[in-house]
Design an enzyme around this catalytic site. Structure first.
Site, PDB file in Angstrom:
ATOM      1  N   GLY A  77     -13.053   1.145 -34.350  1.00 52.94           N
ATOM      2  CA  GLY A  77     -12.127   0.861 -33.258  1.00 52.94           C
ATOM      3  C   GLY A  77     -11.905   2.038 -32.344  1.00 52.94           C
ATOM      4  O   GLY A  77     -11.432   3.072 -32.765  1.00 52.94           O
ATOM      5  N   SER A  78     -12.240   1.913 -31.058  1.00 48.30           N
ATOM      6  CA  SER A  78     -12.209   3.069 -30.165  1.00 48.30           C
ATOM      7  C   SER A  78     -12.458   2.626 -28.731  1.00 48.30           C
ATOM      8  O   SER A  78     -12.373   1.450 -28.413  1.00 48.30           O
ATOM      9  CB  SER A  78     -13.285   4.074 -30.618  1.00 48.30           C
ATOM     10  OG  SER A  78     -14.487   3.384 -30.912  1.00 48.30           O
TER      11      SER A  78
END
Length: 219
Positions: free
Chosen positions: A187-188
């Site tokens: 997640g980014s």
């Protein structure tokens, strides 16, 4: 840099560990006929499948238009506007792509060129959709110069869960559009900065495919 294995190479230690644990639990549950061990074995199996899914590394085909700048990440566009403060040192178009844990996390080069600058900053871990993430989160950036002297930048940014940025490219490297250059775990987001006169071809809310979706076109 252009790792073409079915899964990102950084994922293999996770895959092997999780698969090994699952196998041990399944064998133990079968040998002992234990329902108690069957539950963690099933959970471990689900975790292994998720890890395989997360680190998938599909092939991508950049568009035929050689002037097209492609998305560096799978995800959703959360910013698409001209901003004054950029890694290029001048106002530029900024496109931010948010990657959820369900997106492919292998990052790809937006355009052909040579890396003329790179930077890494330790930082915080705000949610990647937070506006502060571009300036306060842990991040790694590259500035690319095209054969015509135009410059663009792309920055990998850690998010709330992501705690590991991987970038294969270094200053002086020559990169090809659509080639794999790194990934961010769990997640980014990736910010892309293009010359201010580039025609923007995406908008907030659009879904991107790394190496294929066209963000804009260099004149």
């Amino acid at each position: 840099m252009n790792n073409s294995t079915p899964f990102a190479r950084e994922g293999y230690p996770f895959i092997v560990s999780s698969a090994g644990l699952t196998l041990l639990l399944v064998l133990a549950a079968w040998k002992l006929c234990s329902l108690v061990l069957a539950v963690p074995a099933a959970l471990s199996c689900v975790l292994t499948l998720f890890i395989l899914y997360f680190f998938r590394n599909p092939e991508r085909m950049p568009p035929g238009d050689e002037r097209a700048v492609v998305a560096p990440a799978d995800g959703k566009v959360i910013v698409a506007e001209c901003v004054p403060d950029t890694p290029l040192g001048v106002p530029a178009l900024k496109i931010s792509i948010f990657m959820s844990v369900f997106n492919v996390h292998v990052n790809r080069v937006p355009f052909d060129g040579t890396v003329v600058d790179s930077f890494y900053h330790r930082g915080k871990f705000f949610d990647a959709r937070d506006g502060r993430a571009s300036f306060e989160n842990e991040r790694n950036g590259l500035v690319l110069e095209t054969s015509e002297g135009l410059r663009l930048a792309f920055v990998q940014i850690a998010g709330l869960i992501a705690r590991r940025i991987v970038c294969y490219a270094r200053t002086g490297d020559t990169l090809q559009r659509g080639g794999r250059y790194g990934l961010i775990r769990f997640g980014s987001r990736v910010d892309v900065y293009l010359p201010a006169d580039v025609k923007l071809l995406v908008k907030v809310g659009d879904v991107t495919v790394a190496g294929e979706t066209v963000l804009g076109r260099l004149g």
